[in-house]
Design a protein around this motif. Structure first.
Motif, mmCIF file in Angstrom:
data_model
loop_
_atom_site.group_PDB
_atom_site.id
_atom_site.type_symbol
_atom_site.label_atom_id
_atom_site.label_comp_id
_atom_site.label_asym_id
_atom_site.label_seq_id
_atom_site.Cartn_x
_atom_site.Cartn_y
_atom_site.Cartn_z
ATOM 1 N N ARG A 257 1.865 2.529 -3.476
ATOM 2 C CA ARG A 257 0.634 2.602 -4.572
ATOM 3 C C ARG A 257 1.067 3.730 -3.812
ATOM 4 O O ARG A 257 0.683 4.448 -4.873
ATOM 5 C CB ARG A 257 -0.366 1.631 -4.408
ATOM 6 C CG ARG A 257 -0.029 0.378 -4.949
ATOM 7 C CD ARG A 257 -1.522 -0.335 -4.796
ATOM 8 N NE ARG A 257 -1.617 -1.212 -3.283
ATOM 9 C CZ ARG A 257 -2.366 -1.516 -2.901
ATOM 10 N NH1 ARG A 257 -3.667 -0.997 -3.630
ATOM 11 N NH2 ARG A 257 -3.144 -2.013 -2.009
ATOM 12 N N LEU A 258 0.640 4.301 -3.030
ATOM 13 C CA LEU A 258 0.602 5.346 -2.159
ATOM 14 C C LEU A 258 1.346 7.244 -2.710
ATOM 15 O O LEU A 258 1.329 7.314 -3.590
ATOM 16 C CB LEU A 258 0.595 5.806 -0.914
ATOM 17 C CG LEU A 258 -1.447 4.784 -0.307
ATOM 18 C CD1 LEU A 258 -1.076 5.135 1.184
ATOM 19 C CD2 LEU A 258 -2.227 6.024 -0.444
ATOM 20 N N ARG B 251 -2.405 6.166 6.806
ATOM 21 C CA ARG B 251 -3.665 6.334 6.052
ATOM 22 C C ARG B 251 -4.497 7.593 6.246
ATOM 23 O O ARG B 251 -5.155 7.629 5.799
ATOM 24 C CB ARG B 251 -3.850 4.864 6.938
ATOM 25 C CG ARG B 251 -5.745 5.198 6.475
ATOM 26 C CD ARG B 251 -6.357 3.564 7.114
ATOM 27 N NE ARG B 251 -7.652 3.477 6.468
ATOM 28 C CZ ARG B 251 -8.944 3.749 6.414
ATOM 29 N NH1 ARG B 251 -8.910 4.565 8.356
ATOM 30 N NH2 ARG B 251 -9.657 3.480 6.823
ATOM 31 N N VAL C 251 0.931 -1.426 -0.327
ATOM 32 C CA VAL C 251 -0.178 -0.299 0.165
ATOM 33 C C VAL C 251 1.136 1.051 0.175
ATOM 34 O O VAL C 251 0.759 2.437 -0.747
ATOM 35 C CB VAL C 251 -0.895 0.132 1.372
ATOM 36 C CG1 VAL C 251 -1.502 1.790 1.336
ATOM 37 C CG2 VAL C 251 -2.134 -1.264 2.028
ATOM 38 N N THR D 94 -9.003 1.820 1.827
ATOM 39 C CA THR D 94 -9.021 0.131 1.879
ATOM 40 C C THR D 94 -8.007 -0.190 2.504
ATOM 41 O O THR D 94 -7.045 -1.687 2.198
ATOM 42 C CB THR D 94 -9.534 -0.241 0.755
ATOM 43 O OG1 THR D 94 -8.800 -0.058 -0.213
ATOM 44 C CG2 THR D 94 -11.319 0.653 0.033
ATOM 45 N N TRP D 95 -7.030 0.324 3.129
ATOM 46 C CA TRP D 95 -5.655 0.170 3.597
ATOM 47 C C TRP D 95 -5.834 -1.396 4.431
ATOM 48 O O TRP D 95 -6.620 -1.462 4.966
ATOM 49 C CB TRP D 95 -5.117 0.897 4.446
ATOM 50 C CG TRP D 95 -3.875 0.456 4.829
ATOM 51 C CD1 TRP D 95 -3.084 -0.902 5.806
ATOM 52 C CD2 TRP D 95 -2.545 1.091 5.081
ATOM 53 N NE1 TRP D 95 -1.584 -0.146 5.405
ATOM 54 C CE2 TRP D 95 -1.089 0.573 5.192
ATOM 55 C CE3 TRP D 95 -2.406 2.738 4.109
ATOM 56 C CZ2 TRP D 95 -0.066 1.269 5.248
ATOM 57 C CZ3 TRP D 95 -1.518 3.591 3.973
ATOM 58 C CH2 TRP D 95 -0.510 2.659 5.102
ATOM 59 N N ARG E 288 -9.664 6.239 -1.680
ATOM 60 C CA ARG E 288 -9.424 4.976 -1.838
ATOM 61 C C ARG E 288 -8.582 4.390 -1.258
ATOM 62 O O ARG E 288 -8.804 3.465 -0.847
ATOM 63 C CB ARG E 288 -9.809 4.148 -3.353
ATOM 64 C CG ARG E 288 -10.685 3.300 -3.805
ATOM 65 C CD ARG E 288 -10.909 2.696 -4.987
ATOM 66 N NE ARG E 288 -11.440 1.476 -4.585
ATOM 67 C CZ ARG E 288 -10.869 0.390 -4.943
ATOM 68 N NH1 ARG E 288 -9.597 0.203 -4.425
ATOM 69 N NH2 ARG E 288 -11.441 -1.064 -5.050
ATOM 70 N N THR E 289 -7.249 4.045 -2.288
ATOM 71 C CA THR E 289 -6.178 3.026 -1.191
ATOM 72 C C THR E 289 -5.980 3.783 0.304
ATOM 73 O O THR E 289 -5.382 2.531 0.669
ATOM 74 C CB THR E 289 -5.035 3.301 -2.301
ATOM 75 O OG1 THR E 289 -5.059 3.552 -3.616
ATOM 76 C CG2 THR E 289 -3.658 2.855 -1.529
ATOM 77 N N SER F 14 4.805 8.868 2.975
ATOM 78 C CA SER F 14 4.106 8.008 2.241
ATOM 79 C C SER F 14 4.889 6.304 2.529
ATOM 80 O O SER F 14 4.030 5.147 3.054
ATOM 81 C CB SER F 14 3.370 7.475 0.776
ATOM 82 O OG SER F 14 2.381 8.418 0.669
ATOM 83 N N PHE G 80 -7.717 8.090 -6.048
ATOM 84 C CA PHE G 80 -7.009 7.185 -6.240
ATOM 85 C C PHE G 80 -6.112 7.158 -4.927
ATOM 86 O O PHE G 80 -6.518 6.074 -3.723
ATOM 87 C CB PHE G 80 -6.017 6.715 -7.591
ATOM 88 C CG PHE G 80 -5.211 4.938 -6.899
ATOM 89 C CD1 PHE G 80 -5.999 4.503 -6.985
ATOM 90 C CD2 PHE G 80 -4.051 5.598 -6.737
ATOM 91 C CE1 PHE G 80 -4.723 2.927 -7.022
ATOM 92 C CE2 PHE G 80 -2.893 4.439 -6.432
ATOM 93 C CZ PHE G 80 -3.219 3.479 -6.201
#
Length: 162
Positions: free
Chosen positions: A21-22, A91, A18, A140-141, A136-137, A82, A133
């Motif tokens: 991605r962040l 988060r 995660v 939904t961690w 959402r990422t 991140s 995005f």
């Protein structure tokens, strides 16, 4: 006698953490912000206005340049944060900063002329999609890792033995 071989699919996509991605999303946003600002200079009269000491309707000053720096520095710092903050703080930080940046990005359309409506709709639209995005990422961690690291290491050792 048959031999079982575990061949890896060459297109196998291992899960991306995660945090990565962040960080990638914040990096993409940074590139867009920089290039969008750069391409803005191609609009007729923009460089003349800057030479005249004005950006949009604001006089160019140390305070304005400091605001611009902060607006750019925060997403740049989010790339590092991140990847380094603990999950819970990470988060929350991503949720708060991405939520605050949506109106900031939309503000870029202020003062846009009809000739550049498509340009601003596209650029702001892509920026908002990236921020969505990120939201959402972060939202939904996962609470737990799907697979612990130890079994993965065991699987790799078994593959190497074969």
């Amino acid at each position: 006698m048959s031999t079982r071989t575990n061949t890896r699919n060459p297109l196998d996509n291992p899960p991306i953490p995660v945090q990565a991605r962040l960080a990638a999303a914040w990096t993409s946003l940074m590139f867009l912000v920089i290039y969008i600002d750069y391409f803005h200079l191609y609009q007729p009269g923009e460089i003349d206005e800057i030479r005249g000491g004005v950006i949009f309707t604001f006089d160019i000053s140390g305070a304005l340049m400091s605001i611009f720096f902060v607006v750019i520095a925060i997403p740049a710092l989010m790339v590092m944060l991140s990847m380094t903050l603990p999950a819970r703080v990470n988060r929350v930080t991503n949720l708060v900063v991405a939520s605050l940046y949506i109106p900031i990005m939309v503000f870029n359309a202020a003062g846009a002329t009809g000739d550049y409506a498509v340009y601003y709709a596209l650029t702001i639209g892509v920026e908002v999609v990236i921020l969505a995005f990120i939201l959402r990422t972060a939202w939904t961690w996962p609470h737990r890792s799907a697979a612990p690291a130890v079994p993965m290491a065991t699987e790799l050792r078994q593959e190497l033995r074969q």
